[in-house]
Design a protein around this motif. Structure first.
Motif, mmCIF file in Angstrom:
data_model
loop_
_atom_site.group_PDB
_atom_site.id
_atom_site.type_symbol
_atom_site.label_atom_id
_atom_site.label_comp_id
_atom_site.label_asym_id
_atom_site.label_seq_id
_atom_site.Cartn_x
_atom_site.Cartn_y
_atom_site.Cartn_z
ATOM 1 N N ALA A 339 9.266 3.702 6.062
ATOM 2 C CA ALA A 339 8.127 3.251 5.258
ATOM 3 C C ALA A 339 8.496 1.993 4.477
ATOM 4 N N MET A 340 9.711 1.999 3.928
ATOM 5 C CA MET A 340 10.169 0.813 3.198
ATOM 6 C C MET A 340 10.248 -0.386 4.139
ATOM 7 N N GLY A 341 10.761 -0.146 5.354
ATOM 8 C CA GLY A 341 10.834 -1.211 6.353
ATOM 9 C C GLY A 341 9.461 -1.759 6.686
ATOM 10 N N LEU A 342 8.484 -0.848 6.823
ATOM 11 C CA LEU A 342 7.120 -1.260 7.150
ATOM 12 C C LEU A 342 6.500 -2.061 6.011
ATOM 13 N N MET A 343 6.861 -1.696 4.771
ATOM 14 C CA MET A 343 6.351 -2.445 3.624
ATOM 15 C C MET A 343 6.835 -3.891 3.700
ATOM 16 N N VAL A 344 8.116 -4.051 3.989
ATOM 17 C CA VAL A 344 8.703 -5.390 4.110
ATOM 18 C C VAL A 344 8.069 -6.139 5.273
ATOM 19 N N MET A 345 7.865 -5.420 6.387
ATOM 20 C CA MET A 345 7.301 -6.065 7.570
ATOM 21 C C MET A 345 5.877 -6.552 7.311
ATOM 22 N N SER A 346 5.082 -5.692 6.650
ATOM 23 C CA SER A 346 3.693 -6.084 6.426
ATOM 24 C C SER A 346 3.617 -7.270 5.457
ATOM 25 N N PHE A 347 4.674 -7.460 4.654
ATOM 26 C CA PHE A 347 4.727 -8.646 3.795
ATOM 27 C C PHE A 347 4.839 -9.907 4.649
ATOM 28 N N PHE A 348 5.756 -9.877 5.636
ATOM 29 C CA PHE A 348 5.956 -11.059 6.483
ATOM 30 C C PHE A 348 4.820 -11.259 7.468
ATOM 31 N N LYS A 349 4.189 -10.133 7.875
ATOM 32 C CA LYS A 349 3.085 -10.248 8.836
ATOM 33 C C LYS A 349 1.769 -10.507 8.108
ATOM 34 N N LYS A 350 1.849 -10.666 6.775
ATOM 35 C CA LYS A 350 0.666 -10.914 5.940
ATOM 36 C C LYS A 350 -0.415 -9.851 6.152
ATOM 37 N N GLY A 351 0.021 -8.594 6.202
ATOM 38 C CA GLY A 351 -0.932 -7.486 6.319
ATOM 39 C C GLY A 351 -1.713 -7.306 5.019
ATOM 40 N N PRO A 352 -2.739 -6.439 5.028
ATOM 41 C CA PRO A 352 -3.524 -6.252 3.811
ATOM 42 C C PRO A 352 -2.698 -5.602 2.687
ATOM 43 N N LEU A 353 -3.070 -5.923 1.452
ATOM 44 C CA LEU A 353 -2.340 -5.474 0.277
ATOM 45 C C LEU A 353 -2.262 -3.951 0.188
ATOM 46 N N TRP A 354 -3.402 -3.275 0.430
ATOM 47 C CA TRP A 354 -3.420 -1.807 0.271
ATOM 48 C C TRP A 354 -2.448 -1.139 1.245
ATOM 49 N N LEU A 355 -2.246 -1.759 2.410
ATOM 50 C CA LEU A 355 -1.366 -1.182 3.418
ATOM 51 C C LEU A 355 0.087 -1.222 2.927
ATOM 52 N N SER A 356 0.492 -2.392 2.406
ATOM 53 C CA SER A 356 1.854 -2.519 1.882
ATOM 54 C C SER A 356 2.069 -1.532 0.749
ATOM 55 N N PHE A 357 1.059 -1.412 -0.118
ATOM 56 C CA PHE A 357 1.183 -0.512 -1.265
ATOM 57 C C PHE A 357 1.310 0.940 -0.796
ATOM 58 N N LEU A 358 0.535 1.261 0.252
ATOM 59 C CA LEU A 358 0.576 2.603 0.830
ATOM 60 C C LEU A 358 1.974 2.912 1.377
ATOM 61 N N PHE A 359 2.576 1.921 2.041
ATOM 62 C CA PHE A 359 3.937 2.104 2.560
ATOM 63 C C PHE A 359 4.924 2.319 1.405
ATOM 64 N N GLY A 360 4.703 1.590 0.317
ATOM 65 C CA GLY A 360 5.563 1.748 -0.854
ATOM 66 C C GLY A 360 5.477 3.165 -1.395
ATOM 67 N N ILE A 361 4.249 3.675 -1.528
ATOM 68 C CA ILE A 361 4.040 5.045 -2.000
ATOM 69 C C ILE A 361 4.628 6.030 -0.989
ATOM 70 N N GLY A 362 4.457 5.717 0.287
ATOM 71 C CA GLY A 362 4.998 6.557 1.355
ATOM 72 C C GLY A 362 6.505 6.710 1.236
ATOM 73 N N PHE A 363 7.168 5.598 0.898
ATOM 74 C CA PHE A 363 8.611 5.659 0.711
ATOM 75 C C PHE A 363 8.956 6.622 -0.425
ATOM 76 N N VAL A 364 8.302 6.456 -1.571
ATOM 77 C CA VAL A 364 8.608 7.296 -2.740
ATOM 78 C C VAL A 364 8.380 8.766 -2.404
ATOM 79 N N ALA A 365 7.220 9.047 -1.784
ATOM 80 C CA ALA A 365 6.867 10.439 -1.492
ATOM 81 C C ALA A 365 7.849 11.075 -0.511
ATOM 82 N N SER A 366 8.152 10.384 0.594
ATOM 83 C CA SER A 366 8.998 11.044 1.589
ATOM 84 C C SER A 366 10.459 11.089 1.152
ATOM 85 N N ALA A 367 10.914 10.055 0.423
ATOM 86 C CA ALA A 367 12.294 10.097 -0.067
ATOM 87 C C ALA A 367 12.425 11.240 -1.068
ATOM 88 N N TYR A 368 11.396 11.412 -1.902
ATOM 89 C CA TYR A 368 11.405 12.484 -2.900
ATOM 90 C C TYR A 368 11.432 13.860 -2.230
#
Length: 377
Positions: A339-368
């Motif tokens: 999820a963290m990797g996808l967050m970084v990737m969507s930054f470079f691929k200029k994906g939508p903001l909510w998607l990157s944020f979702l990946f960020g939350i996804g990282f926190v939730a699954s790591a937790y």
């Protein structure tokens, strides 16, 4: 100042208060803390940027009415703990004497009384366009006052006051500049020269946040108890907060170094402010929970954290954390890293903001969840 013991006693009443259906009050205090962090950061950013020459920052437009409004809401947002205290005191006495007791005997009450006075003077100073130094002075006093009203200061006055104040000050300074530049700049120009001072500034603030946070935490518990504290609501929030700092740092790193163009991506900056909001939220929840002075005792009064029973079964005293590697746990941690990797990737691929944020939350939730699955208490 006053009776510290009273104050701590009220803090520890937290768990009993909750049983009387005061969950709403808890939610109210969490939300007001969250907004207070945001407002204080905004004001910090406005003040810091006044000290930066025009050619070293993007053009910022903040309405004066907005600044005045922010100052005016500070006492309202800091009232929650005092309201809670009054609720407890008014069991035996009228409103007037309860209020007097709150202000004369409790650090929370005193802190609130100060915040009213401070806001009054700070508002006045801003209204008459006084110098940036005077505004900075009132800001620093307000931050000091928040340190004074904190859990840490109630436990061990001077070290608690200083470390909490430093922790909060460095957080608001760094977050404030980020928020103001992201949301209140007309165009992101002068970016290179802005980063030249902001990058070292942000690093300095981060280092201060880490060191002071560690000191605040040492006031409450021993390093060896970190994993054991995860059985408690407070420890869970601390873990969530630490996990949520990782995607925030990743976003900060991307904005600082991942951008080779002259013009930065405003989307990337907004992502960083959203990740910051997540950290603010966990911090706000944490400030309402009983810190684990003694894990087994706190466990007796508070019970285990809400999800623990569901995730890893019933827990018993004494609390003994063990790392037990489980397939589910490992998989969840891997998902977190992805999820963290996808967050970084969507930054470079200029994906939508909510998607990157979702990946960020996804990282926190699954790591937790992964950490929890690999634990046994």
């Amino acid at each position: 100042m006053g009776h510290h013991h009273h104050h701590c006693f009220i803090d520890r009443c937290g768990s009993h208060v909750l049983r009387h259906g005061q969950k709403k009050m808890m939610l109210f205090t969490i939300m007001s803390d969250f907004l207070l962090y945001a407002v204080m950061s905004f004001l910090a950013g406005v003040i810091v940027l006044q000290f930066v020459p025009e050619n070293r920052k993007p053009p910022i437009t903040v309405k004066k009415s907005g600044i005045l409004l922010a100052i005016a809401v500070i006492p309202i947002l800091s009232a929650a703990p005092t309201i809670q205290l009054l609720g407890l005191l008014m069991g035996n006495t009228g409103f007037g004497s309860a209020l007097w007791t709150a202000i004369s005997e409790f650090q929370v009450g005193q802190s609130f009384a100060f915040s009213l006075l401070l806001a009054f003077f700070w508002f006045g100073a801003t209204a008459v366009n006084s110098s940036k130094y005077i505004q900075a002075f009132w800001f620093l006093l307000a931050i000091l006052n928040m340190g004074f009203g904190s859990h840490a200061a109630a436990l061990d006055f001077l070290p608690g006051l200083l470390s909490h104040t430093l922790h909060f000050l460095s957080l608001t300074l760094w977050a404030g500049v980020l928020i103001v530049v992201t949301w209140f700049s007309s165009a992101l120009i002068n970016w290179r020269s802005f980063l030249k001072w902001f990058t070292p500034f942000a690093f300095g603030m981060m280092a201060t946040i880490l060191v002071s946070g560690f000191i605040v935490w040492l006031l409450f518990s021993k390093p060896a108890d970190y994993a054991a504290s995860w059985v408690l609501p407070y420890g869970q929030m601390l873990l969530l907060k630490h996990l949520s700092i990782l995607p925030l740092l990743a976003a900060a790193f991307l904005n600082g170094f991942g951008n080779k163009t002259k013009e930065p991506s405003r989307k990337g900056l907004k992502l960083e402010t959203f990740m910051l909001g997540l950290v603010f939220l966990f911090t706000a929840v944490m400030s309402k929970l009983a810190p684990p002075h003694n894990i087994n005792n706190t466990f007796l009064t508070e019970g285990a954290a809400p999800f623990i029973g569901t995730l890893i079964g019933e827990q018993f005293l004494p609390v003994t954390p063990q790392f037990l590697v489980s397939i589910d746990g490992i998989l969840l941690l891997v998902i977190g890293i992805l999820a963290m990797g996808l967050m970084v990737m969507s930054f470079f691929k200029k994906g939508p903001l909510w998607l990157s944020f979702l990946f960020g939350i996804g990282f926190v939730a699954s790591a937790y969840l992964g950490m929890m699955m690999n634990m046994n208490f």
